[in-house]
Design an enzyme around this catalytic site. Structure first.
Site, mmCIF file in Angstrom:
data_model
loop_
_atom_site.group_PDB
_atom_site.id
_atom_site.type_symbol
_atom_site.label_atom_id
_atom_site.label_comp_id
_atom_site.label_asym_id
_atom_site.label_seq_id
_atom_site.Cartn_x
_atom_site.Cartn_y
_atom_site.Cartn_z
ATOM 1 N N GLY A 12 0.815 -1.189 -0.156
ATOM 2 C CA GLY A 12 -0.094 0.011 0.090
ATOM 3 C C GLY A 12 0.820 1.410 0.095
ATOM 4 O O GLY A 12 0.328 2.421 0.478
ATOM 5 N N ASN A 14 1.778 3.122 -2.515
ATOM 6 C CA ASN A 14 1.229 3.933 -3.499
ATOM 7 C C ASN A 14 -0.490 4.568 -2.839
ATOM 8 O O ASN A 14 -0.415 5.618 -3.155
ATOM 9 C CB ASN A 14 0.739 3.195 -4.851
ATOM 10 C CG ASN A 14 1.891 3.199 -5.724
ATOM 11 O OD1 ASN A 14 2.413 4.064 -6.146
ATOM 12 N ND2 ASN A 14 2.479 1.902 -5.807
ATOM 13 N N LEU A 85 -4.657 -7.333 -6.695
ATOM 14 C CA LEU A 85 -4.255 -8.579 -7.289
ATOM 15 C C LEU A 85 -5.428 -9.435 -7.846
ATOM 16 O O LEU A 85 -5.077 -10.634 -8.520
ATOM 17 C CB LEU A 85 -3.424 -9.523 -6.577
ATOM 18 C CG LEU A 85 -2.170 -8.616 -6.240
ATOM 19 C CD1 LEU A 85 -1.131 -9.513 -5.357
ATOM 20 C CD2 LEU A 85 -1.276 -8.415 -7.527
ATOM 21 N N ASN A 102 -5.235 2.170 -13.637
ATOM 22 C CA ASN A 102 -4.420 1.085 -12.954
ATOM 23 C C ASN A 102 -2.968 1.645 -12.942
ATOM 24 O O ASN A 102 -2.647 2.383 -14.127
ATOM 25 C CB ASN A 102 -4.695 -0.298 -13.530
ATOM 26 C CG ASN A 102 -3.830 -1.164 -12.884
ATOM 27 O OD1 ASN A 102 -3.549 -1.430 -11.671
ATOM 28 N ND2 ASN A 102 -3.051 -1.916 -13.709
ATOM 29 N N HIS A 104 0.842 0.020 -13.655
ATOM 30 C CA HIS A 104 1.518 -1.242 -14.014
ATOM 31 C C HIS A 104 3.070 -0.911 -13.904
ATOM 32 O O HIS A 104 3.187 0.280 -14.464
ATOM 33 C CB HIS A 104 1.123 -1.899 -15.285
ATOM 34 C CG HIS A 104 1.657 -3.044 -15.699
ATOM 35 N ND1 HIS A 104 1.072 -4.119 -14.876
ATOM 36 C CD2 HIS A 104 2.769 -3.405 -16.108
ATOM 37 C CE1 HIS A 104 1.828 -5.246 -15.513
ATOM 38 N NE2 HIS A 104 2.797 -4.886 -16.193
HETATM 39 C C1 GRF Z 1 3.072 -1.457 -7.656
HETATM 40 O O1 GRF Z 1 4.071 -1.605 -8.299
HETATM 41 C C2 GRF Z 1 2.022 -1.207 -8.765
HETATM 42 O O2 GRF Z 1 2.655 -0.716 -9.964
HETATM 43 C C3 GRF Z 1 1.448 -2.621 -9.026
HETATM 44 O O3 GRF Z 1 1.570 -3.172 -7.581
HETATM 45 C C4 GRF Z 1 2.424 -2.396 -6.546
HETATM 46 C C5 GRF Z 1 1.886 -1.755 -5.502
HETATM 47 O O4 GRF Z 1 2.665 -1.574 -4.750
HETATM 48 N N1 GRF Z 1 0.020 -2.524 -9.740
HETATM 49 P P1 GRF Z 1 2.420 -0.668 -3.272
HETATM 50 O O5 GRF Z 1 1.793 -1.748 -2.679
HETATM 51 O O6 GRF Z 1 1.450 0.284 -3.725
HETATM 52 O O7 GRF Z 1 3.768 -0.523 -2.471
#
Ligand code: GRF
Length: 193
Positions: A12, A14, A85, A102, A104
């Site tokens: 989490g 991001n 996921l 999203n 990626h």
């Molecule tokens: C990120 O690398 C994003 O690109 C992918 O999942 C990861 C999530 O990372 N879709 P975090 O949980 O936000 O650290």
């Protein structure tokens, strides 16, 4: 005020960036975190940050309308997937067409699709001898990782790169750009604000 929901299954980082960023925004606010993993870091983050958490199991996720009903009930306008996921139910993608994005951790259209998440992506990039990787922020459609690309940023893949070192570079790009691009997209989507 535009109401954002973040879908996430993992650490989490991001989600945390997005929540913090939109606390200072006049346009939008993160009102809900949706997760399918009660042990995920993102659940603790939601609680610490005072954001409502909607925890679902995989059966509920597959139950038609179950999650969509909650999103509508909570008046969610825009959805951001940040490391979710599971497949997002089709009815949600249809309801939020153009309003669901999203991130990626590679340069789509390469290195997308089934199994391409986490370190698998970074290892695949390294194994194929690419000299660049990066991030792709894109619209979510019914076809996994195939929606129109909104934004990409690149980083180098160096000689002795490992999946871990590449993941760090990609994460840094994500944290630099994801919130800003999300805000821009929301402004484009809801012109009147
Ligand atoms: C990120 O690398 C994003 O690109 C992918 O999942 C990861 C999530 O990372 N879709 P975090 O949980 O936000 O650290």
């Amino acid at each position: 005020m535009i109401r954002i929901a973040i879908f996430a299954s993992g650490t989490g980082t991001n989600a945390l960036e997005l929540i913090r960023f939109f606390k200072n925004s006049k346009t939008a606010k993160v009102e809900l975190v949706v997760s399918n993993n009660s042990n995920a870091g993102v659940c603790a983050i939601a609680k610490e940050q005072g954001v409502n958490l909607f925890l679902i199991n995989n059966e509920e996720l597959q139950t038609e309308q179950f999650v969509l009903n909650e999103l509508v009930k909570q008046k969610i306008d825009f959805i951001v997937l940040a490391g979710f996921l599971r497949k997002v139910p089709t009815e949600i993608i249809r309801h939020y067409t153009g309003k669901i994005i999203n991130i990626h951790p590679a340069l789509l259209p390469k290195f997308g699709g089934k199994g391409m998440y986490g370190d698998n992506v970074h290892q695949a990039v390294i194994d194929s001898g690419e000299t660049e990787s990066g991030i792709s922020i894109h619209f979510v459609t019914e076809h996994y990782d195939e929606g129109a690309i909104i934004f990409q940023a690149k980083c180098s893949v160096d000689k002795n790169e490992t999946a871990k070192s590449l993941a760090n570079k990609v994460h840094a790009l994500e944290h630099e750009y994801f919130s800003k691009i999300t805000q821009e997209q929301i402004e484009l989507c809801f012109h009147s604000i």
